[in-house]
Design an enzyme around this catalytic site. Structure first.
Site, PDB file in Angstrom:
ATOM      1  N   GLU A 226     -43.680  22.267  58.902  1.00 35.29           N
ATOM      2  CA  GLU A 226     -43.111  22.090  57.828  1.00 35.29           C
ATOM      3  C   GLU A 226     -41.737  23.621  57.559  1.00 35.29           C
ATOM      4  O   GLU A 226     -40.741  23.457  57.089  1.00 35.29           O
ATOM      5  CB  GLU A 226     -44.159  22.533  56.788  1.00 35.29           C
ATOM      6  CG  GLU A 226     -44.240  22.708  55.578  1.00 35.29           C
ATOM      7  CD  GLU A 226     -45.043  22.181  54.605  1.00 35.29           C
ATOM      8  OE1 GLU A 226     -46.170  21.999  55.219  1.00 35.29           O
ATOM      9  OE2 GLU A 226     -45.286  23.053  53.195  1.00 35.29           O
ATOM     10  N   ARG A 304     -55.456  26.699  48.870  1.00 38.17           N
ATOM     11  CA  ARG A 304     -55.846  25.643  49.468  1.00 38.17           C
ATOM     12  C   ARG A 304     -57.982  25.874  50.549  1.00 38.17           C
ATOM     13  O   ARG A 304     -58.547  25.147  49.500  1.00 38.17           O
ATOM     14  CB  ARG A 304     -55.233  24.100  50.633  1.00 38.17           C
ATOM     15  CG  ARG A 304     -56.040  23.808  50.197  1.00 38.17           C
ATOM     16  CD  ARG A 304     -55.276  21.957  50.613  1.00 38.17           C
ATOM     17  NE  ARG A 304     -53.805  21.583  49.910  1.00 38.17           N
ATOM     18  CZ  ARG A 304     -53.984  20.538  49.181  1.00 38.17           C
ATOM     19  NH1 ARG A 304     -55.286  19.620  48.930  1.00 38.17           N
ATOM     20  NH2 ARG A 304     -53.148  19.954  48.895  1.00 38.17           N
ATOM     21  N   GLU A 706     -54.379  13.661  54.886  1.00 33.48           N
ATOM     22  CA  GLU A 706     -55.029  14.731  55.896  1.00 33.48           C
ATOM     23  C   GLU A 706     -56.293  14.543  55.784  1.00 33.48           C
ATOM     24  O   GLU A 706     -57.354  15.003  56.943  1.00 33.48           O
ATOM     25  CB  GLU A 706     -54.710  16.190  54.818  1.00 33.48           C
ATOM     26  CG  GLU A 706     -53.075  17.058  55.738  1.00 33.48           C
ATOM     27  CD  GLU A 706     -52.539  17.769  54.395  1.00 33.48           C
ATOM     28  OE1 GLU A 706     -52.590  16.907  53.392  1.00 33.48           O
ATOM     29  OE2 GLU A 706     -52.642  18.854  54.478  1.00 33.48           O
TER      30      GLU A 706
END
Lengths: 749, 469
Positions: A226, A304, A706
């Site tokens: 990423e 997160r 995920e």
């Protein structure tokens, strides 16, 4: 519909970065990286290496025309070290040679003098010394001060989870070609083409429109490409700019493992309080995230963790604080779950500890605290279309938990040398980029003169089945068969300013954009037909590549419609733009509605321990998962099985080891073990939860990338329960992964 | 000049003998279906098939091309994915597509090649065999369940396999193209390479090409691989001798060995993976001198001796236990080679066991391994040999422990007393494979395991544990 790429995959004709035909004159890049984790550079002598036959140039930070800066969130990471080294494997220079072999030879000839500085690898030590990437954040709900008074049971403890190497089987790489007028075209194995484009522009000191980034597919990403695919692309682009030659870099596995960041290790402290009825009244947790030497995506990953600190439970009083600790490891980065798994591991540890203390089953606490409709998450979002309880009871009933538990008990009574353990792992995972502005995507659709269709989106295919789902969306919207639709490479000149393929949201965002583009084209073709046939638009529709008038087939095929439209000079190219509605988040109060929706599920996992040797095998994982209305069950099942096994790997055999000097010891596939075909659960039963899906999911088919990884967390507790069956003296400790070493030590502790 | 058949093409090349087959295939021949994953034989993305003429038929074995030097394929048939592809998908490929056994696709070709190799084998392929064929292939996407389903699908195809003529059967069933039927006649035309003396002696290459990739590339090579014919595995007059160039797979499948060691398959299954066992040699494992060599541990416990020969043809014998001098050093001169390993055949009352524990049970390097052979007269230990790997700078023959145990009555007390001696005899260090204290505990456990496995009616874990406390 099967994965549309699988035909070329099994024939070996799919094209990955290293398979791109090499152009004449191509040069090869190799990073010269540091062999210590923290130091001041006194002198680097490149003279012998520069004179080695076949070496074209050794590029250092001094050669960079723009900014020596690749940091994504914060500008804190140089491409090439200037005065200081911050982690073992930090690039210092770039060797450009006529072959990889020559570059490797030259690398050994570079001499460096450094002044070594103290190395920190432990996030707690970093916090104590004040080495934070940015100030800590706290999510709060309720009133902690009064909450503890309502608690019958209060337990405190520590939980650690180690990092995880992505181990995409295709290593990092990029290939740059100089084009005219100072432009550069880059093929990159990246999840984030725009990040590459933007960062190359910054380092090369040229505008973004001069950089074209193209991605065919990745041989696995899992978050590791990423942000961390960017450096390699910048390196080859820089060399191509300086030398005006094509430059390629396919990174060697051991270099990749040494130089790239991984899943963040976390070291956390928790305090949990329960009332007599087993309701969790209060939960206080402090996370120490081991960010490594630069920010990379750590702030977002940490965020997160906070979002998922309470997993799938309602806790009225919560205080969750996270520290983003700067250490001398390679900058840690995104990895499937993105901090969520680390947060969930801590509360599951706390619950297990509480259950053991009270002397009840862990599942009694889990069941008593599941989220319900209209509950509030600690970050302010109200729970809607909640499936937590449904998924939990569907699993327990479907697989008959009592029977499974009895089987385990009876096995343990009758066996001495081996013991079994079982655990239940419920999950709740929020879908959306937590950074609200990133939740948008575009799709570009061309209908060609022969009626065939070409589609570009901002999404990158990396094995998750994105291309297949995009074909399905277009088939559905345009009433075409799959052979009429081609998914193009992901390219920044066709679809610009994209978010990376990440956060499980790629199919949702790009699929919705594609739906919009296709719907416009369909409408336009129908308008042409309406004019041509002089029939009211509302009476026309497309089905099976033919125009229908109400329910009657007409003589006009799709191909004829396209011909008519082109003759009418109608535009058969369309761009769709989608931005997720409703979502928002206010960081100043740490409250909002950050997620489009949540994905739920519950897994039962059972293990058999060899109590002589400390080895273990997983007997089964039985789960019920909230797919919504799966648009491709085969692809989605593949995501669940793959995510689950990756999660089990993280909790069991995958052990990252750095020594005190910050050197990675588990630096190859011979020392870092990921699951092989024999280490996966013997049985994986997957059932679909009966749910209606969510309108913000693409065709109500919920994101699936995920969430399943977190089912693997149950592996840890299953092992722990089996150990207890053998060794009543065993005291719970929460320190993942549970390697055979830790198991054996626990069996005989 | 190295010559071989690559898929349907005869190759003659002047590339260095130590070049990896992977680099040759991908970068010299632009056959990019074969992927680079790790360059150390640990992922299987670069798996190819190596066909060799055996008893008039081609015999195909999977190998990892990243650690196969070019010299090892001279006179053989190398098959990459491009040599398997037909106009339609093969049944192996179709099975993977149908069962969604491919996600990112990068490892997929390796699986296809390994599974095709299993189809070509001259034996019945059980479901376990089909799965076993991919024990060296790592996939990070699928979690393997879909690959298991594909294996099951392929297994059902193979029920009809003609095991005496697998190649015509496979080509008839479109598992491989027709040209496979004509390889035998073509391969016979390739002359063997002249005997060479080189700076680097290579057997299977499975260690040298991992550790010293560039050195091997630059060096002259003396290739030994595939020259087993003269020795092989022989049993006579109470002795078993095994040529140093015997591969682990040959050892594992040897009827003589299975006769002596009924659990051999399970023991050897713990060693490396199918493609590595197909190329890695016994001699290589011994002279690699790794303190955790699995075969070293196996043969030490058989009190094996080795035969060494120099370039003049002079030979000498010594016990394997006396071969190792220190970490990765041993009693072998520059001009000497290991020829064979020999041991006394186990007697009827010999009990043998091999144990290994690693982070991942299969396809991993041991944290600790151990083997033991024991002969009992009644309950008296009349002879015993024990080895332990991963607990000392050298593969450890536990001489003091043996001395203590000889003549003792075999019971829990004896075992536990022996462990004290053993703990003094070893010197494990903490490293990526475990801490010192773990390795000490693990060796105790493996020592217990020998007795629990060999004498399950006499010993129980729970008793050993309670006596130990």
């Amino acid at each position: 519909m099967k994965n549309i790429d699988s035909n070329s995959h099994v024939k070996g004709t799919s094209i990955y970065l290293d398979d791109i035909p090499v152009r004449a004159g191509t040069l090869y890049a190799l990073a010269y990286d540091s062999s210590c984790a923290h130091a001041r550079i006194k002198k680097v002598d490149y003279s012998t290496a520069e004179n080695y036959p076949g070496v074209i140039k050794i590029i250092t930070h001094k050669d960079i025309p723009g900014q020596n800066q690749i940091g994504g969130i914060f500008p804190d990471e140089p491409l090439l070290a200037e005065n200081d080294i911050h982690f073992w494997g930090m690039p210092i220079a770039l060797i450009i040679a006529e072959s990889e072999y020559i570059a490797r030879k030259a690398k050994k000839l570079i001499k460096i003098e450094v002044e070594e500085l103290p190395v920190i690898t432990d996030p707690r030590e970093a916090r104590e010394k004040g080495h934070l990437i940015f100030p800590p954040r706290t999510f709060q709900m309720g009133n902690m001060d009064s909450a503890w008074d309502q608690c019958e049971y209060i337990l405190e403890g520590r939980a650690d989870s180690n990092g995880q190497e992505h181990l995409y089987i295709e290593t990092q790489g990029a290939y740059a070609f100089p084009m005219e007028n100072g432009s550069i075209r880059i093929s990159s194995s990246t999840q984030g083409p725009t990040a590459v484009q933007k960062t190359v522009a910054r380092v090369l000191g040229i505008p973004m429109h001069k950089i074209e980034v193209d991605v065919t597919r990745l041989g696995g990403g899992f978050g590791g490409k990423e942000d961390q695919a960017t450096a390699w692309a910048v390196m080859v682009a820089l060399a191509a700019q300086i030398l005006n030659r094509p430059v390629k870099y396919a990174v060697h596995r051991m270099d990749d493992m040494r130089m790239t960041g991984k899943r963040h290790p976390y070291s956390s402290d928790y305090k949990i309080g329960l009332s007599k009825d087993l309701k969790i009244q209060a939960y206080e947790v402090t996370f120490h995230q081991n960010a490594g030497a630069a920010a990379d995506l750590s702030p977002a990953v940490m965020e997160r963790t906070l979002y998922h600190a309470t997993n799938t439970y309602f806790v009225p009083n919560v205080k969750a604080t996270a520290y983003c600790c700067k250490t001398n490891l390679p900058p840690n980065t995104a990895f499937r779950g993105f901090g969520g798994p680390q947060g969930m591991f801590v509360i599951e540890s706390a619950i297990q500890k509480a259950a053991n203390h009270i002397g009840i089953k862990t599942r009694d606490i889990q069941a008593a605290n599941l989220l319900k409709e209209k509950d509030e998450f600690p970050y302010g979002q109200i729970v809607k279309k909640c499936e937590a309880t449904n998924a939990w009871y569907a699993t327990l009933e479907k697989y008959n938990i009592k029977e499974l538990e009895e089987e385990i008990d009876s096995f343990n009574k009758n066996n001495v040398n081996s013991k079994k353990g079982l655990a239940i792992m419920p999950i709740c995972f929020g879908i959306s980029f937590t950074n609200t502005p990133m939740n948008n995507a575009r799709a570009l659709v061309h209908i060609y003169q022969d009626g065939s269709v070409g589609i570009s989106t901002g999404g990158v295919e990396m094995g998750q089945g994105l291309n297949t789902k995009m074909v399905q969306v277009a088939m559905h919207e345009l009433s075409l068969s799959s052979d009429r639709i081609k998914i193009e490479t992901t390219n920044t000149t066709r679809v610009a300013n994209t978010s990376p393929s990440a956060a499980s949201a790629t199919a949702d965002l790009n699929g919705k954009a594609l739906e919009i583009a296709c719907a416009k084209l369909r409408e336009r073709l129908l308008e042409c037909a309406s004019n041509y046939l002089n029939i009211d638009l509302v009476e026309l529709n497309l089905k099976d590549q033919v125009l229908y008038h109400n329910d009657t087939k007409t003589d006009l095929s799709w191909d004829q419609l396209v011909t008519i439209a082109l003759a009418d000079r109608v535009c058969l190219t369309e761009n769709g733009h989608y931005a997720t509605p409703l979502i928002n988040f206010d960081k100043s109060i740490e409250k909002g509605h950050p997620f489009a929706y949540h994905v739920y599920g519950t897994a039962i996992i059972a293990v058999t321990l060899d109590c002589i040797r400390g080895r273990y095998e997983f007997d089964y994982v039985k789960l019920v998962h909230d797919f919504g209305l799966s648009m491709n069950y085969a692809v989605d099942i593949g995501q669940i099985e793959g995510g689950l096994v990756q999660g089990i790997g993280w909790m069991t055999m995958e052990e990252l080891l750095y020594n005190d000097n910050g050197k990675l010891l588990s630096n190859a596939l011979s020392t870092y073990k990921i699951p092989d075909i024999y280490s996966v659960p013997k049985i994986v039963d997957i059932e679909s939860l009966n749910s209606e899906g969510h309108e913000l999911a693409i065709r109500k088919s919920k994101a699936v990338g995920e969430p399943p990884l977190m089912y693997g967390i149950g592996a840890y507790f299953a092992i722990q329960n089996a150990i207890k069956a053998f060794n009543s003296n065993y005291k719970n400790s929460f320190d993942a992964p549970f390697t055979p070493e830790k198991v054996l030590m626990a069996l005989y502790s | 000049m190295i010559s071989f058949i690559l898929n349907d093409t005869t190759i003659e090349t002047l590339q260095p003998a130590g070049m990896t087959l992977l680099d040759f295939i991908r970068y010299e021949k632009r056959l990019v279906g074969t992927k680079i994953g790790c360059r150390e034989g640990d992922c299987g993305a670069c798996t190819i098939l190596l066909g060799e003429l055996v008893d008039g038929q081609m015999q195909y074995l999977s190998m990892t091309s990243c650690i196969t030097p070019l010299i090892n394929v001279h006179g053989k048939h190398v098959v990459s994915i491009e040599g398997i592809n037909g106009s339609d998908l093969t049944p192996v490929q179709q099975a993977i597509v149908d069962e969604s056994g491919s996600q990112c696709g990068f490892c997929t070709v390796g699986f296809v090649v390994s599974l095709t190799g299993e189809c070509l084998s001259r034996k019945i392929s059980s479901y376990d065999d089909v799965v076993g064929a991919v024990d060296g292939n790592i996939c990070r996407c699928t979690g393997y369940k879909s690959i298991e389903r594909a294996c099951n699908n392929i297994h059902s195809h193979l029920k009809e396999k003609d095991i005496s003529n697998p190649i015509p059967w496979c080509s008839k069933n479109k598992i491989v193209p027709d040209y496979f039927n004509r390889i035998v006649e073509r391969i016979e035309h390739i002359k063997p390479l002249p005997q060479s003396i080189g700076a680097v002696t290579i057997g299977g290459g499975t260690d040298l090409l991992v550790q010293k990739h560039d050195d091997v590339y630059e060096s002259s090579i003396q290739g030994l691989f595939g020259k087993k014919g003269s020795i092989g595995i022989k049993v006579s007059e109470g002795k078993c001798s095994i040529g140093a160039i015997t591969s682990v797979s040959e050892l594992m499948e040897s009827e003589e060995m299975i006769g002596m060691f009924p659990n051999l398959f399970n023991h050897m299954k713990l060693v490396a993976s199918t493609p590595i066992r197909n190329s890695g040699t016994i001699g290589g494992n011994l002279v690699n001198a790794s303190p955790i060599g699995d075969l070293t541990a196996f043969f030490l416990a058989l009190n094996s001796s080795i035969l060494i020969q120099n370039n003049n043809g002079d030979q000498r014998d010594l016990f394997l236990k006396d071969f190792y001098r220190g970490y990765k050093t041993y009693d072998l001169a520059v001009d000497e080679h290991l020829i064979k390993i020999q041991f006394d055949m186990p007697r009827e009352n010999t009990h043998f066991n091999f144990e290994k524990v690693s982070k991942r049970t299969y396809l991993d390097i041991a944290s600790v391994n151990s083997a033991m052979s024991i002969i009992l007269s009644g309950m008296i230990i009349s002879d015993i040999h024990i080895s332990a790997g991963g607990v000392a700078p050298i593969p450890k023959y536990l001489a003091k422990t043996r001395a203590f145990l000889l003549g003792k009555i075999l019971n829990e007390k004896t075992i536990l007393a022996a462990i004290d001696i053993m703990q003094d005899e070893i010197a494990p260090i903490s490293d990526a494979r475990g801490t010192e204290s773990y390795k000490r505990l693990l060796l105790r456990q493996l020592f217990w395991a020998h007795f629990l496995e060999l004498f399950p009616e006499k010993f129980e874990l729970i008793t050993l544990k309670s006596v130990a406390q």
